[in-house]
Design a protein around this motif. Structure first.
Motif, PDB file in Angstrom:
ATOM      1  N   LYS A 247      37.189  53.455  41.323  1.00  0.00           N
ATOM      2  CA  LYS A 247      37.394  52.401  40.630  1.00  0.00           C
ATOM      3  C   LYS A 247      38.970  52.337  40.137  1.00  0.00           C
ATOM      4  N   ILE A 248      39.227  53.211  39.169  1.00  0.00           N
ATOM      5  CA  ILE A 248      40.125  53.710  38.437  1.00  0.00           C
ATOM      6  C   ILE A 248      41.609  54.115  38.470  1.00  0.00           C
TER       7      ILE A 248
ATOM      8  N   ALA B  10      33.557  48.491  34.466  1.00  0.00           N
ATOM      9  CA  ALA B  10      33.361  48.876  35.898  1.00  0.00           C
ATOM     10  C   ALA B  10      32.738  48.800  36.853  1.00  0.00           C
ATOM     11  N   SER B  12      31.940  46.253  37.446  1.00  0.00           N
ATOM     12  CA  SER B  12      32.822  44.687  38.294  1.00  0.00           C
ATOM     13  C   SER B  12      33.972  45.906  39.480  1.00  0.00           C
ATOM     14  N   LEU B  13      34.000  45.631  39.371  1.00  0.00           N
ATOM     15  CA  LEU B  13      35.232  46.914  39.919  1.00  0.00           C
ATOM     16  C   LEU B  13      35.188  47.403  41.498  1.00  0.00           C
ATOM     17  N   SER B  15      35.264  50.450  44.320  1.00  0.00           N
ATOM     18  CA  SER B  15      36.012  51.657  44.968  1.00  0.00           C
ATOM     19  C   SER B  15      36.541  51.774  45.616  1.00  0.00           C
ATOM     20  N   TYR B 123      46.040  46.256  40.308  1.00  0.00           N
ATOM     21  CA  TYR B 123      45.232  47.168  40.953  1.00  0.00           C
ATOM     22  C   TYR B 123      44.957  47.980  38.963  1.00  0.00           C
ATOM     23  N   ALA B 126      43.733  45.116  36.825  1.00  0.00           N
ATOM     24  CA  ALA B 126      42.373  44.595  37.221  1.00  0.00           C
ATOM     25  C   ALA B 126      40.798  45.880  36.131  1.00  0.00           C
ATOM     26  N   GLY B 127      41.501  46.722  36.146  1.00  0.00           N
ATOM     27  CA  GLY B 127      40.533  48.059  36.218  1.00  0.00           C
ATOM     28  C   GLY B 127      40.533  48.145  33.983  1.00  0.00           C
ATOM     29  N   GLY B 129      40.067  44.761  33.179  1.00  0.00           N
ATOM     30  CA  GLY B 129      39.977  43.855  32.611  1.00  0.00           C
ATOM     31  C   GLY B 129      40.696  42.754  32.454  1.00  0.00           C
TER      32      GLY B 129
END
Lengths: 367, 367
Positions: A247-248, B10, B12-13, B15, B123, B126-127, B129
């Motif tokens: 995800k990150i 996390a 909400s994200l 993979s 990316y 988004a990571g 928020g």
């Protein structure tokens, strides 16, 4: 001046370098160390096969590495007897801990660790605004019962244990660690840092079970495989936990040549076996040197020996400084009562000769 | 299944792997690509001096790298005419962008970029928020006026511009970029991604001024220096901004051998000059191949040429797939109307021969 545009969290954090590099200390003192025994590196270096693999891979360094870290990931999976989706690979355990805390720890969330255990874990927890709750060591061991009790008390998101422990070198039995895993609170994840596990007896290693969502384990190529400068560590856990990293994480963050080196190192079991034997001999040598000087070596399951200097932190800090000044790079635990000790990594035989020669001189310096 | 212990952010994200690696595509199609022209890598590879320096450095890979990335940082400072404390070095620009957004963007904070510009920046936003506000390109150019206007509108914490732009290859003049820097809102930081700047005319490069707190610029060794697999990028900014990175970065994250390679690459100005000439010739060749096939090459200030295929996104996607199927790895912009194009990196002459041979075949496939 602090940039006023920083987030409130970022503004609250100090700008630090967690560890001063030996190269920086050498620059300050104007001379190289004669013995580099402070960073728990493997002075013997990695497998010659790993060096060769990296030499070969250099011709492809213009290409980005593979973000899934294949074929290394699959090879590790085979080696460990798990599925590849139970593994996440990153820029050392340090890098992976940084991602882990972002995934599990929000601002104000509680995290439990031992007072004096791995500072970089604490650094990353602070970096996301987590609140650290530290429990005391029990003698020279992290205290699983106290860690679990505290995790319950504070409703911790993460609870950290290193096994073997850095900086003390102590290790719990597989049964003790498994009992801790079994007792992890429902909403908590156990972080089992096994950076030094290859040096330790098998009896300290609980069975790997990637169906268990209560724990994530971290291993590395920096210690027993001698690739600290390559920056490759990996997490082993349930695939639902591992997938969170995607995800990150910085997907293309691992050096392509390092991927090749780690793969070759993994496949050279004979070299690893030789390394473990040499390191075991080095631990005995360091313990003997300590005893010859009236100091008390602690039992070690890692590639270093922590030496109880028999007095307080000021005394040990003075001894460390005297050793550093005499060309012997060592470090020591940061927190009382652990800071009565200095920590000496297994180095080359000639480096341990230097230690044997200079330790009595350094003790004389501070007498 | 999503781990219920993840932070709400996390959880909400998604993979994801932001880019599928060519190696993964090769595994899927069961054959290697004949031309690797999709990732804007430097197929000619880095300076032989850099390869030699990395070979030499391999013997020290058992040591951790220096967290301040010295002596590379000081050498870069000299090269750029700035002080070392105006530079932060990390695991590629990707890694540095990930740290930057953590420093400046809290959950719900606004960030402005162009619709179709660098996905990895998005990316990372988004990571943490952050809320992305995207403005349209103006033709094939990012639109500084629209970006600044939007940054004012939404009270943005960061506003992103790449110059030259990926994926379009367009570049603004130094004056235009400087005017954008001058117009950045007071509480906003401009992110100037200059990954491709070495390939571009000097007239596109505003003077570096590290007394200016309105902008941070990013450069890399992945493109013109041919070290994509090494993972070294750097940020150039006011020291107050740079020092923020030391709050949360993975200090020991950069590969030690890569540090040595980047240093040697930086010092080989002759090789860089040769590279830039070869790349310029390659751009001309790709443009000619496009024109020979009735397609429209866009002007490029980078090491790739973006080719307008004259129809819509579906058409370009079909062409890209047909090229990939015929052994030519290329990528394309992800967003309309940019996605009428495919993007072709300058490769080796023999790779461009392959392109010349297969492009008409691929066009036939989809006709």
């Amino acid at each position: 001046m602090t940039d006023t545009r920083l987030t409130p969290l970022a503004a609250s954090l100090p700008s630090t370098i967690p560890f001063v590099a030996p190269e920086s200390m050498e620059a300050l003192r104007g001379a190289a160390f004669d013995a580099r025994l402070g960073a728990n590196e493997l002075s013997f270096g990695p497998s010659p096969n790993a060096i060769r693999a990296m030499q070969d891979a250099l011709s492809g360094i213009w290409k980005y590495g593979v973000p899934e870290n294949e074929p290394l990931r699959s090879a590790l999976a085979t080696h460990l007897g798990v599925m590849p989706d139970a593994l996440t690979i990153g820029e050392g355990i340090d890098g992976l801990l940084g991602i882990l805390v972002r995934l599990y720890v929000g601002a104000g969330d509680a995290v439990v660790t031992s007072d004096g255990s791995y500072p970089t874990f604490n650094y990353h927890v602070a970096g996301v605004g987590g609140v650290l709750h530290k429990v005391a060591y029990k003698g020279d061991f992290e205290d699983p019962d106290a860690l679990i009790a505290k995790a319950h008390d504070v409703n911790a998101k993460l609870v950290y244990l290193s096994n073997p422990n850095n900086p003390m070198g102590s290790a719990h039995s597989a049964e003790t660690v498994q009992a801790m895993i079994n007792a992890v609170p429902k909403d908590c994840l156990m972080v089992l840092d096994e950076a030094y596990t290859e040096f330790a007896p098998k009896s300290t290693q609980p069975q790997i079970d990637t169906s268990d969502t209560r724990v994530i384990r971290f291993h590395t190529f920096s210690k027993a495989y001698g690739l600290a400068g390559a920056r490759i560590g990996y997490g082993i856990s349930h695939p639902d936990i591992v997938s969170g990293f995607d995800k990150i994480r910085n997907h293309f963050g691992v050096n392509r040549v390092a991927q090749a080196g780690a793969l070759a190192a993994l496949h050279d079991a004979a070299y690893l076996a030789e390394t473990l034997q040499t390191v075991a001999q080095g631990r005995i040598r360091i313990a003997q040197i300590a005893q010859d000087n009236g100091l008390t070596p602690l039992p070690s399951a890692a590639n270093f020996v922590t030496i109880d200097c028999g007095q307080d932190g000021d005394h040990a800090r003075a001894l460390m400084a005297a050793l550093n000044a005499r060309g012997v790079f060592v470090r020591m635990p940061g927190k009382a009562p652990l800071d009565r000790c200095i920590r000496v990594s297994v180095g080359l035989p000639q480096e341990l000769d230097v230690l044997a020669e200079r330790l009595p001189l350094a003790l004389g310096d501070i007498a």
